[in-house]
Write a protein that holds these residues in place. Sequence first.
Motif, PDB file in Angstrom:
ATOM      1  N   VAL A   1       3.682  -7.061 -28.860  1.00  0.00           N
ATOM      2  CA  VAL A   1       4.933  -6.739 -29.156  1.00  0.00           C
ATOM      3  C   VAL A   1       5.759  -7.163 -30.465  1.00  0.00           C
ATOM      4  CG1 VAL A   1       7.412  -7.127 -28.382  1.00  0.00           C
ATOM      5  CG2 VAL A   1       5.793  -6.645 -26.585  1.00  0.00           C
ATOM      6  N   ARG A   2       5.211  -8.478 -30.810  1.00  0.00           N
ATOM      7  CA  ARG A   2       5.648  -8.665 -32.266  1.00  0.00           C
ATOM      8  C   ARG A   2       5.283  -7.700 -33.477  1.00  0.00           C
ATOM      9  NH1 ARG A   2       4.985 -13.828 -30.239  1.00  0.00           N
ATOM     10  NH2 ARG A   2       2.816 -13.933 -31.410  1.00  0.00           N
ATOM     11  N   THR A   3       3.812  -7.464 -33.271  1.00  0.00           N
ATOM     12  CA  THR A   3       3.314  -6.720 -34.263  1.00  0.00           C
ATOM     13  C   THR A   3       4.041  -5.218 -34.267  1.00  0.00           C
ATOM     14  OG1 THR A   3       1.124  -7.946 -33.887  1.00  0.00           O
ATOM     15  CG2 THR A   3       0.867  -5.670 -34.561  1.00  0.00           C
ATOM     16  N   GLU A   4       4.087  -4.579 -33.165  1.00  0.00           N
ATOM     17  CA  GLU A   4       4.502  -3.319 -32.994  1.00  0.00           C
ATOM     18  C   GLU A   4       6.011  -3.327 -33.598  1.00  0.00           C
ATOM     19  OE1 GLU A   4       5.019   0.861 -32.289  1.00  0.00           O
ATOM     20  OE2 GLU A   4       3.255  -0.856 -32.731  1.00  0.00           O
ATOM     21  N   ARG A   5       6.762  -4.500 -33.464  1.00  0.00           N
ATOM     22  CA  ARG A   5       8.084  -4.448 -33.770  1.00  0.00           C
ATOM     23  C   ARG A   5       8.029  -4.564 -35.202  1.00  0.00           C
ATOM     24  NH1 ARG A   5      11.513  -9.198 -30.917  1.00  0.00           N
ATOM     25  NH2 ARG A   5      10.907  -7.668 -29.348  1.00  0.00           N
ATOM     26  N   ALA A   6       7.035  -5.390 -35.809  1.00  0.00           N
ATOM     27  CA  ALA A   6       7.242  -5.697 -37.523  1.00  0.00           C
ATOM     28  C   ALA A   6       6.932  -4.175 -37.953  1.00  0.00           C
ATOM     29  CB  ALA A   6       6.164  -6.769 -37.644  1.00  0.00           C
ATOM     30  N   ARG A   7       5.707  -3.466 -37.344  1.00  0.00           N
ATOM     31  CA  ARG A   7       5.472  -2.207 -37.729  1.00  0.00           C
ATOM     32  C   ARG A   7       6.555  -1.276 -37.941  1.00  0.00           C
ATOM     33  NH1 ARG A   7       3.849   2.848 -36.376  1.00  0.00           N
ATOM     34  NH2 ARG A   7       4.325   2.597 -34.349  1.00  0.00           N
ATOM     35  N   LEU A   8       7.359  -1.167 -36.815  1.00  0.00           N
ATOM     36  CA  LEU A   8       8.659  -0.153 -36.831  1.00  0.00           C
ATOM     37  C   LEU A   8       9.589  -0.607 -37.883  1.00  0.00           C
ATOM     38  CD1 LEU A   8       8.938   0.680 -33.057  1.00  0.00           C
ATOM     39  CD2 LEU A   8       7.983   1.795 -34.576  1.00  0.00           C
ATOM     40  N   GLY A   9       9.916  -1.905 -37.971  1.00  0.00           N
ATOM     41  CA  GLY A   9      10.726  -2.482 -38.803  1.00  0.00           C
ATOM     42  C   GLY A   9      10.663  -2.346 -39.963  1.00  0.00           C
ATOM     43  N   ALA A  10       9.193  -2.140 -40.349  1.00  0.00           N
ATOM     44  CA  ALA A  10       8.709  -1.989 -41.747  1.00  0.00           C
ATOM     45  C   ALA A  10       8.587  -0.430 -42.418  1.00  0.00           C
ATOM     46  CB  ALA A  10       7.255  -2.571 -42.089  1.00  0.00           C
ATOM     47  N   LEU A  11       9.081   0.332 -41.529  1.00  0.00           N
ATOM     48  CA  LEU A  11       8.929   1.920 -41.849  1.00  0.00           C
ATOM     49  C   LEU A  11      10.347   2.223 -42.701  1.00  0.00           C
ATOM     50  CD1 LEU A  11       8.612   3.422 -38.474  1.00  0.00           C
ATOM     51  CD2 LEU A  11       6.779   3.337 -40.199  1.00  0.00           C
ATOM     52  N   SER A  12       9.943   3.363 -43.374  1.00  0.00           N
ATOM     53  CA  SER A  12      10.992   3.580 -44.527  1.00  0.00           C
ATOM     54  C   SER A  12      12.543   3.887 -43.813  1.00  0.00           C
ATOM     55  CB  SER A  12      10.659   4.940 -45.148  1.00  0.00           C
ATOM     56  OG  SER A  12      11.678   5.342 -45.870  1.00  0.00           O
ATOM     57  N   PRO A  13      13.402   3.157 -44.228  1.00  0.00           N
ATOM     58  CA  PRO A  13      14.695   3.103 -43.792  1.00  0.00           C
ATOM     59  C   PRO A  13      15.440   4.332 -44.243  1.00  0.00           C
ATOM     60  CG  PRO A  13      14.624   1.446 -45.499  1.00  0.00           C
ATOM     61  CD  PRO A  13      13.541   2.025 -45.181  1.00  0.00           C
TER      62      PRO A  13
END
Length: 240
Positions: free
Chosen positions: A182-194
């Motif tokens: 979950v932490r890994t996926e959350r970080a991946r989504l949070g690192a997408l281009s805003p």
Amino acid sequence: MPGLRTMDTTELIGRREMAAHKRLNRDELIATALAVTDADGLDAVTIRRVAQQHDVTPMALYRHFPDKDGLLDAVAESLLASVELPPPDDRPWYAQLEDVLAAVLEALVPHPNAAMLLLTRITGSEPGLDLTERVLMHLDAGGMDVQQSADSACHVLASLITLVIGEPGKASGDSEEQEAAVRTERARLGALSPRRYPRIVAAAAPLTACVSAELYYRRGVQLIVTGLRGLQSVSLPAAG
């Protein structure tokens, strides 16, 4: 000593098997199969594994279940039997249906790995028939004909199962591994281009784990029921 004889291996095994038959409790075997499903999924459930959990040979279980499918049928029936249907009352059909669906979810949520069993076994047991009849009764009260009620009932069941197995961040297997995923996926989504994905970035946390499982399921049931109510004002083309 005279008058005494020594049992051969075959007779000894036979007596042990008879003793196993007497002490095995069908409900306990079903509970074991459900526990295996919860821990490792449906593919992990076998007659042999359940027998090992009770320290007996697989043959001891065939008195209660013809095969693995029969065991899974029993697990599905047990799951359906745990649904505590509220008694019918004088409220609108959709309010009563919402309570019925909430009762089904209460039984399914603790057992997401077993939920898929109901897709093909809902009418295979008395508890499932009772639940199906109740859902059809409310849909009939909502003005649907037989075909519409049947189709809608199938959609409702599939939607409930999808809610359960699709809960964001739902723990399955090792909890530490799940939390790390979950932490890994959350970080991946949070690192997408805003710039390109501003809403996904803002929703990274709730997309990967439920902030409130209670609200998640309540909203899911409300969406299903609201959709069914909306069908009352939609004229669908006749089949054929």
